[in-house]
Structure formats: structure tokens, C-alpha cells
Write a protein that holds these residues in place. Structure first.
Motif, PDB file in Angstrom:
ATOM      1  N   LYS A  25      24.392  30.937 -25.410  1.00 33.90           N
ATOM      2  CA  LYS A  25      24.533  32.015 -24.424  1.00 33.90           C
ATOM      3  C   LYS A  25      23.181  32.336 -23.788  1.00 33.90           C
ATOM      4  CE  LYS A  25      28.475  34.452 -26.448  1.00 33.90           C
ATOM      5  NZ  LYS A  25      28.905  35.699 -27.081  1.00 33.90           N
ATOM      6  N   GLU A  26      22.166  32.401 -24.617  1.00 39.22           N
ATOM      7  CA  GLU A  26      20.832  32.711 -24.125  1.00 39.22           C
ATOM      8  C   GLU A  26      20.338  31.619 -23.176  1.00 39.22           C
ATOM      9  OE1 GLU A  26      16.594  34.080 -26.015  1.00 39.22           O
ATOM     10  OE2 GLU A  26      17.771  32.600 -27.099  1.00 39.22           O
ATOM     11  N   ASN A  53      22.145  29.576 -21.363  1.00 39.65           N
ATOM     12  CA  ASN A  53      22.905  29.677 -20.113  1.00 39.65           C
ATOM     13  C   ASN A  53      22.401  30.834 -19.247  1.00 39.65           C
ATOM     14  OD1 ASN A  53      24.478  27.467 -20.748  1.00 39.65           O
ATOM     15  ND2 ASN A  53      26.081  28.686 -21.700  1.00 39.65           N
ATOM     16  N   THR A  54      22.072  31.937 -19.885  1.00 35.72           N
ATOM     17  CA  THR A  54      21.530  33.081 -19.154  1.00 35.72           C
ATOM     18  C   THR A  54      20.190  32.725 -18.524  1.00 35.72           C
ATOM     19  OG1 THR A  54      22.646  34.619 -20.636  1.00 35.72           O
ATOM     20  CG2 THR A  54      20.807  35.494 -19.350  1.00 35.72           C
ATOM     21  N   ARG A  96      20.765  30.523 -15.508  1.00 35.85           N
ATOM     22  CA  ARG A  96      21.223  31.314 -14.356  1.00 35.85           C
ATOM     23  C   ARG A  96      20.070  32.123 -13.751  1.00 35.85           C
ATOM     24  NH1 ARG A  96      25.660  32.379 -17.808  1.00 35.85           N
ATOM     25  NH2 ARG A  96      24.963  34.518 -18.078  1.00 35.85           N
ATOM     26  N   LEU A  97      19.220  32.685 -14.602  1.00 31.95           N
ATOM     27  CA  LEU A  97      18.066  33.428 -14.091  1.00 31.95           C
ATOM     28  C   LEU A  97      17.110  32.506 -13.337  1.00 31.95           C
ATOM     29  CD1 LEU A  97      17.221  35.789 -17.087  1.00 31.95           C
ATOM     30  CD2 LEU A  97      17.974  36.476 -14.807  1.00 31.95           C
TER      31      LEU A  97
END
Length: 98
Positions: free
Chosen positions: A68-69, A71-72, A75-76
Motif C-alpha cells: 500500500k505504501e 503504491n501511494t 501515485r505521489l
């Protein structure tokens, strides 16, 4: 930006490991020596199996968190790239209009 993101990722993983260790139930790694004297090998094997299951569960949770991290962060990074591209476009338009 990519190096910075990897550094943050490593820091968060390390932080998660420290938090898990800090809140890990002490009875799993600290026991009364009188209790241990009365335990059989089978009892120790059961305790070890329980501990191993909990460790595997926590490893799975850390992997899910890491995904999750990651992927975040991707995206950032994409948003940062798009923002940079938009700023360059705006700058080019302003130069043409000046």
C-alpha cells in the motif's frame, strides 16, 4: 525524488517493525522460570508454533502495508511529475505571451 521515496519507505518499514516489537505481548518472550520447569517439550513446541503463526501473520501485515505504501508513493511521484510538467507548460506559455 525516487531516492527520497525509498528512504521514506525504509524508515516506515523500520518504524513498523519497532512498533510491532514494542507492543508484542511480553508473555511470549518472557516467562516465569518455575513455569518453564513444569513444561514439556511438546508444550514448548506448541508455544513455538503459536509464536511462529503470529510472526507469519505480522509479516503478512507488514507486506500488505508495504505494498500500500509503495503504491501511494508511486501515485505521489506521478502527481509530482504531472505538476512539474504543468508548471513547465505554464512557464512556456507565459514566455510566449510576453
Amino acid at each position: 525524488m525516487l531516492y527520497f521515496s525509498k528512504t521514506i519507505l525504509k524508515s516506515l518499514i523500520l518504524t513498523a517493525a519497532v512498533i510491532i516489537t514494542a507492543f508484542y505481548p511480553p508473555e511470549l518472550y518472557c516467562s516465569n522460570s518455575n513455569e518453564e520447569a513444569n513444561l514439556t517439550i511438546e508444550d514448548f513446541k506448541k508455544k513455538a508454533a503459536t509464536i511462529n503463526r503470529k510472526i507469519e501473520k505480522q509479516k503478512t501485515e507488514i507486506k500488505a502495508f508495504t505494498i500500500k505504501e509503495k503504491n501511494t508513493l508511486i501515485r505521489l511521484n506521478d502527481a509530482d511529475f504531472a505538476l512539474s510538467k504543468a508548471r513547465k507548460s505554464i512557464s512556456a506559455i507565459k514566455k510566449r505571451n510576453s
